[in-house]
Design an enzyme around this catalytic site. Structure first.
Site, mmCIF file in Angstrom:
data_model
loop_
_atom_site.group_PDB
_atom_site.id
_atom_site.type_symbol
_atom_site.label_atom_id
_atom_site.label_comp_id
_atom_site.label_asym_id
_atom_site.label_seq_id
_atom_site.Cartn_x
_atom_site.Cartn_y
_atom_site.Cartn_z
ATOM 1 N N LYS A 151 -16.367 40.439 27.482
ATOM 2 C CA LYS A 151 -16.362 41.748 26.806
ATOM 3 C C LYS A 151 -17.748 41.950 26.184
ATOM 4 O O LYS A 151 -18.048 41.407 25.130
ATOM 5 C CB LYS A 151 -15.272 41.759 25.721
ATOM 6 C CG LYS A 151 -14.669 43.108 25.415
ATOM 7 C CD LYS A 151 -15.586 44.131 24.802
ATOM 8 C CE LYS A 151 -15.877 43.883 23.335
ATOM 9 N NZ LYS A 151 -16.982 44.769 22.852
ATOM 10 N N GLY A 177 -21.408 36.934 17.203
ATOM 11 C CA GLY A 177 -21.453 38.200 16.463
ATOM 12 C C GLY A 177 -21.410 37.937 14.976
ATOM 13 O O GLY A 177 -21.866 36.887 14.500
ATOM 14 N N SER A 178 -20.817 38.872 14.250
ATOM 15 C CA SER A 178 -20.808 38.759 12.789
ATOM 16 C C SER A 178 -19.812 37.707 12.324
ATOM 17 O O SER A 178 -18.804 37.444 12.977
ATOM 18 C CB SER A 178 -20.449 40.117 12.177
ATOM 19 O OG SER A 178 -19.155 40.502 12.592
ATOM 20 N N THR A 179 -20.094 37.143 11.158
ATOM 21 C CA THR A 179 -19.185 36.149 10.572
ATOM 22 C C THR A 179 -17.836 36.798 10.247
ATOM 23 O O THR A 179 -16.778 36.187 10.439
ATOM 24 C CB THR A 179 -19.843 35.538 9.314
ATOM 25 O OG1 THR A 179 -21.014 34.834 9.742
ATOM 26 C CG2 THR A 179 -18.926 34.575 8.599
ATOM 27 N N GLU A 180 -17.902 38.042 9.823
ATOM 28 C CA GLU A 180 -16.673 38.781 9.497
ATOM 29 C C GLU A 180 -15.735 38.835 10.722
ATOM 30 O O GLU A 180 -14.552 38.501 10.635
ATOM 31 C CB GLU A 180 -17.127 40.184 9.092
ATOM 32 C CG GLU A 180 -16.076 41.122 8.630
ATOM 33 C CD GLU A 180 -16.641 42.565 8.605
ATOM 34 O OE1 GLU A 180 -17.860 42.764 8.780
ATOM 35 O OE2 GLU A 180 -15.808 43.468 8.430
ATOM 36 N N GLY A 216 -15.993 36.943 13.378
ATOM 37 C CA GLY A 216 -15.688 35.556 13.743
ATOM 38 C C GLY A 216 -14.402 35.071 13.080
ATOM 39 O O GLY A 216 -13.564 34.411 13.695
ATOM 40 N N GLU A 266 -20.551 31.612 17.369
ATOM 41 C CA GLU A 266 -21.971 31.585 16.991
ATOM 42 C C GLU A 266 -22.180 32.823 16.149
ATOM 43 O O GLU A 266 -22.152 33.945 16.658
ATOM 44 C CB GLU A 266 -22.820 31.566 18.267
ATOM 45 C CG GLU A 266 -24.220 31.056 18.017
ATOM 46 C CD GLU A 266 -25.180 32.196 17.844
ATOM 47 O OE1 GLU A 266 -25.372 32.600 16.675
ATOM 48 O OE2 GLU A 266 -25.715 32.688 18.834
ATOM 49 N N CYS A 283 -29.945 36.234 15.071
ATOM 50 C CA CYS A 283 -29.073 35.517 14.139
ATOM 51 C C CYS A 283 -29.850 34.425 13.408
ATOM 52 O O CYS A 283 -29.477 34.024 12.322
ATOM 53 C CB CYS A 283 -27.886 34.944 14.883
ATOM 54 S SG CYS A 283 -28.366 34.154 16.406
ATOM 55 N N GLU A 313 -26.913 38.552 5.508
ATOM 56 C CA GLU A 313 -27.713 38.780 6.715
ATOM 57 C C GLU A 313 -28.021 40.272 6.843
ATOM 58 O O GLU A 313 -27.114 41.096 6.862
ATOM 59 C CB GLU A 313 -26.911 38.306 7.935
ATOM 60 C CG GLU A 313 -27.665 38.490 9.228
ATOM 61 C CD GLU A 313 -26.963 37.846 10.420
ATOM 62 O OE1 GLU A 313 -25.781 38.161 10.662
ATOM 63 O OE2 GLU A 313 -27.600 37.022 11.103
HETATM 64 P P1 NAI Z 1 -19.679 42.532 15.546
HETATM 65 O O1 NAI Z 1 -19.387 41.138 15.151
HETATM 66 O O2 NAI Z 1 -18.766 43.613 15.067
HETATM 67 O O3 NAI Z 1 -19.781 42.652 17.144
HETATM 68 C C1 NAI Z 1 -20.022 41.603 18.033
HETATM 69 C C2 NAI Z 1 -19.045 41.669 19.201
HETATM 70 O O4 NAI Z 1 -17.725 41.530 18.687
HETATM 71 C C3 NAI Z 1 -19.059 42.996 19.963
HETATM 72 O O5 NAI Z 1 -18.809 42.755 21.339
HETATM 73 C C4 NAI Z 1 -17.884 43.737 19.354
HETATM 74 O O6 NAI Z 1 -17.336 44.698 20.235
HETATM 75 C C5 NAI Z 1 -16.902 42.609 19.127
HETATM 76 N N1 NAI Z 1 -15.885 42.862 18.098
HETATM 77 C C6 NAI Z 1 -15.984 43.636 16.993
HETATM 78 N N2 NAI Z 1 -14.830 43.624 16.305
HETATM 79 C C7 NAI Z 1 -13.970 42.826 16.978
HETATM 80 C C8 NAI Z 1 -12.631 42.403 16.781
HETATM 81 N N3 NAI Z 1 -11.938 42.812 15.724
HETATM 82 N N4 NAI Z 1 -12.076 41.552 17.678
HETATM 83 C C9 NAI Z 1 -12.773 41.118 18.731
HETATM 84 N N5 NAI Z 1 -14.027 41.491 18.991
HETATM 85 C C10 NAI Z 1 -14.639 42.332 18.124
HETATM 86 O O7 NAI Z 1 -21.155 42.848 15.064
HETATM 87 P P2 NAI Z 1 -21.801 44.283 14.815
HETATM 88 O O8 NAI Z 1 -20.862 45.169 14.069
HETATM 89 O O9 NAI Z 1 -22.343 44.777 16.064
HETATM 90 O O10 NAI Z 1 -22.986 43.860 13.840
HETATM 91 C C11 NAI Z 1 -22.686 43.583 12.472
HETATM 92 C C12 NAI Z 1 -23.525 42.459 11.954
HETATM 93 O O11 NAI Z 1 -23.158 41.274 12.627
HETATM 94 C C13 NAI Z 1 -25.014 42.574 12.177
HETATM 95 O O12 NAI Z 1 -25.639 43.363 11.207
HETATM 96 C C14 NAI Z 1 -25.414 41.140 12.090
HETATM 97 O O13 NAI Z 1 -25.514 40.762 10.755
HETATM 98 C C15 NAI Z 1 -24.245 40.398 12.711
HETATM 99 N N6 NAI Z 1 -24.485 40.059 14.120
HETATM 100 C C16 NAI Z 1 -24.790 38.774 14.435
HETATM 101 C C17 NAI Z 1 -25.100 38.443 15.739
HETATM 102 C C18 NAI Z 1 -25.447 37.058 16.127
HETATM 103 O O14 NAI Z 1 -26.211 36.877 17.055
HETATM 104 N N7 NAI Z 1 -24.861 36.040 15.533
HETATM 105 C C19 NAI Z 1 -25.163 39.441 16.794
HETATM 106 C C20 NAI Z 1 -24.743 40.764 16.380
HETATM 107 C C21 NAI Z 1 -24.438 41.032 15.087
#
Ligand code: NAI
Ligand code: MG
Length: 501
Positions: A198, A251-254, A256, A273, A307, A404
C-alpha cells in the site's frame, strides 16, 4: 490531465502521468471496486498531477486473497531459490533500463530534485533488489546436535528450516516512495513471501510503474499486489486483515502504534520503521570544514523529510556561535526551487498538509522563545516551499526539540561536557540515528557506543547501503531493514526433529 509540459522531462514519464492508473491485483490491472479515484499533486505547483485508483477494504481483501493463493497453491513457492533470485535480479535490470522515467516520476510526484532521484533513490532501489537477489540462495538453516535428557539412548537428527513468513502487508510513506517500496519488497521476495503493498496516497506513481516491471520480470500472478489508496481505509484494512501474516510499516510513530493494535487480531508479526529526532553532534576537535556542510546536509537533504534527519544539533559552547553561523550561511546558500530545475537544491515539501505541519512547528518554536537565524517562512504562494531554517535559543522542553518536524528545520543547542552531552543526545523518545563529527578516533567509538540509536554516522551522514541494517531504538520502531536482518524479518524458523535410533 497534467499541465506540465516541460520539454526536457522524460517523455515516457509524462505519458505515464497522463494515463489513468489502476490497482495491481492477482497479476491484473483492475479498477477499485468503488470505481473511485484520487488525485496526486505536483508539490512544486499544487496542481493535480495524476489520478490513482482509490483502493479500500474490498480491494485489499481481493489482493490479500490473491497473495494467499499465490503462496499456498501458486507456482511461486515451487521455484528454486536460484530462479527466484534471477527474477529479482531481472527486476533490478528493468528498473535500471527505465531509470530516467522513474527518476522523473519520483521527482514530479514527491517534489525532490530530479538529480537526487537519479543519483540516489534509483541506484539505491536497484542495488537493494540486487543485494536481496543474492540472498535467495543463502537462506540456510542449521543442523543441531540435541541431547534430550529424558529419552536416554535415543538418537535424533535435528535441523532448522527457514521458511517465508507468509503473506506480508507493506505500508510505505512518501519521502522516498520507490526506495521504500524496494526496502520492503526486495527482502520479502528473497524470502519467498507474497505481498500486498500500500503506497502512500501522496506518491503512488513509482509503485504503480514498478508493478508493471514486476509483471514484465515474470513474477507469477498474486506474488506482488499493489493497492493504492488512503491510510485510514486501505492501510487500516491491510493491517487488520486476518489472512496477512506480517505487516511491515514505515511512517509516523502515531500510525505505527495503530498498526500494532490492528495486528493483535491474528497476532501478525510486525516490523516498524518510525519517526526520529536524531542528534547531530559537533565535537570540539571536529574538522569544521567538513562538519559544517555535513551538518547542513544532515538536516536539509530531501527537504528535511528524512526519518533520520539530524534535527537536534549539538555544538560545544566554546564554538557555538562560529559553528551556528557556519550552518546558517550554508542554509542561506541553498537554492530552493522545483525538482526539475537543475539549479535547485531544495524542493517543496510533499503536500499542503506537510507544509502546514512544518509551518506550525516553526511558529510553535518562535512562540516558545526560539529565534530563527535564517528561514522560518514559506516561500511564495504556489507549491509547498519552506525556507531552510536554523533555530537557536532552543531547549529540551520545546516542541521543536522533542517532536519530529519532518521539514528543513534544525534546532541548535550548546553543550558543555561529554557526560551532559550524552544525556542530552539520548533525551528523546526516539532512537533512529545519531551523527558525530570528531577527529578523535577513541572518542568517536566511545560516543557511538553511548548513543541509544539504531545507526550512528561518524564524520558522515545519511550513508545508506543495502547491506547495512537500518532501524530504530525506542519509539523509532521494531526490527531492522536491509542487510541480513531484513531476511530474518521475513522468515520463520522451523525446527525439525527426526528419531533415527
Ligand atoms: P503516516 O504515518 O500517516 O503515513 C505513512 C503511511 O501509513 C501511508 O501509506 C499512509 O497511507 C499509511 N497510514 C496512515 N494511517 C494509517 C492507518 N490508520 N492504518 C494503516 N496505514 C495508515 O504519515 P504522514 O501523515 O504522511 O506523515 C506524518 C508524519 O509522520 C510526518 O510529519 C513525519 O513526522 C512522519 N513520517 C515518518 C516517516 C518515516 O520515514 N519514518 C515517513 C513519513 C512520515
Ligand atoms: Mg497521516
Amino acid at each position: 490531465m497534467t499541465t506540465i509540459a516541460l520539454p526536457h522531462l522524460n517523455e515516457r514519464a509524462l505519458r505515464f502521468i497522463g494515463r489513468s492508473h489502476k490497482l495491481f491485483i492477482n497479476g491484473k490491472w483492475v479498477e477499485a471496486a468503488s470505481r473511485l479515484t484520487f488525485p496526486t499533486y505536483n508539490p512544486a505547483t499544487g496542481e493535480v498531477l495524476s489520478q490513482a485508483a482509490e483502493g479500500d477494504k474490498a480491494d485489499v481483501d481481493a489482493a490479500v486473497k490473491a497473495a494467499r493463493e499465490a503462496l499456498d497453491h501458486g507456482p511461486w513457492p515451487k521455484l528454486t531459490a536460484s530462479e527466484r533470485g534471477r527474477m529479482i535480479w531481472k527486476l533490478a535490470d528493468l528498473l535500471e533500463e527505465n531509470l530516467e522515467e522513474f527518476a522523473t516520476l519520483e521527482s514530479l510526484d514527491n517534489g525532490k530534485q530530479l538529480g537526487v532521484a537519479r543519483a540516489a533513490d534509483l541506484p539505491l532501489a536497484i542495488d537493494m533488489f540486487r543485494y536481496m537477489a543474492g540472498w535467495t540462495t543463502k537462506i540456510e538453516g542449521n543442523t543441531i546436535p540435541i541431547s534430550v535428557p529424558y529419552t536416554p539412548g535415543a538418537r535424533y537428527h535435528a535441523y532448522t528450516l527457514r521458511e517465508p513468513v507468509g503473506v506480508v502487508g507493506q505500508i510505505i510513506p512518501w519521502n522516498f516512495p520507490l526506495l521504500m517500496a524496494a526496502w520492503k519488497i526486495a527482502p520479502a521476495l528473497a524470502a519467498g513471501c507474497t505481498i500486498v503493498l500500500k503506497p502512500a496516497e501522496q506518491t503512488p506513481l513509482t509503485s504503480i510503474r514498478l508493478g508493471e516491471l514486476i509483471q514484465e520480470a515474470g513474477f507469477p500472478p498474486g506474488v506482488v499486489n499493489i493497492v493504492t489508496g488512503f491510510g485510514e481505509t486501505a492501510g487500516a484494512a491491510l493491517a487488520a486483515h486476518p489472512l496477512v501474516d506480517k505487516i511491515a510499516f514505515t511512517g509516523s510513530t502515531e500510525v505505527g502504534k495503530l498498526i500494532v493494535q490492528a495486528a493483535t487480531g491474528n497476532l501478525k508479526k510486525v516490523t516498524l520503521e518510525l519517526g526520529g529526532k536524531s542528534p547531530n553532534i559537533i565535537m570540539k576537535d571536529a574538522d569544521l570544514e567538513v562538519a559544517i556542510p555535513g551538518a547542513a546536509s544532515a538536516i536539509f537533504f530531501n527537504h528535511g523529510q528524512c526519518c533520520c534527519a539530524g534535527s537536534r544539533f549539538y555544538v560545544h559552547k566554546s564554538q557555538f556561535d562560529k559553528v551556528v553561523e557556519g550552518i546558517t550561511n550554508e542554509a542561506k546558500k541553498i537554492c530552493v526551487g522545483p525538482g526539475w530545475e537543475p539549479a535547485s537544491q531544495l524542493g517543496p515539501l510533499v503536500s499542503e498538509e506537510q507544509l502546514n505541519r512544518v509551518k506550525g512547528y516553526i511558529d510553535a518554536g518562535l512562540v516558545e522563545g526560539a529565534c530563527a537565524l535564517t528561514g522560518g517562512k514559506q516561500i511564495g504562494e504556489k507549491g509547498y516551499f519552506v525556507e531552510p531554517t536554523v533555530l537557536v535559543n532552543t531547549n529540551k522542553n520545546m516542541k521543536v526539540v522533542r517532536e519530529e518536524i519532518f521539514g528543513p528545520v534544525v534546532a541548535a543547542m550548546p553543550y558543555s561536557d561529554i557526560d551532559e552531552l550524552v544525556d542530552q543526545a539520548n533525551d528523546s523518545s526516539y532512537g533512529l540515528a545519531a551523527g558525530i563529527w570528531t577527529t578523535n578516533v577513541s572518542k568517536a567509538h566511545e560516543l557511538a557506543a553511548a548513543m541509544r540509536a539504531g545507526t550512528v554516522w561518524v564524520n558522515c551522514y545519511n550513508i545508506f547501503d543495502a547491506a547495512l541494517p537500518f532501524g530504530g531504538y525506542k519509539e523509532s520502531g521494531w526490527g531492522r531493514e536491509m542487510g541480513h536482518n531484513a531476511i530474518d524479518a521475513y522468515t520463520e524458523t522451523k525446527a525439525v526433529c527426526l528419531k533415527v535410533a
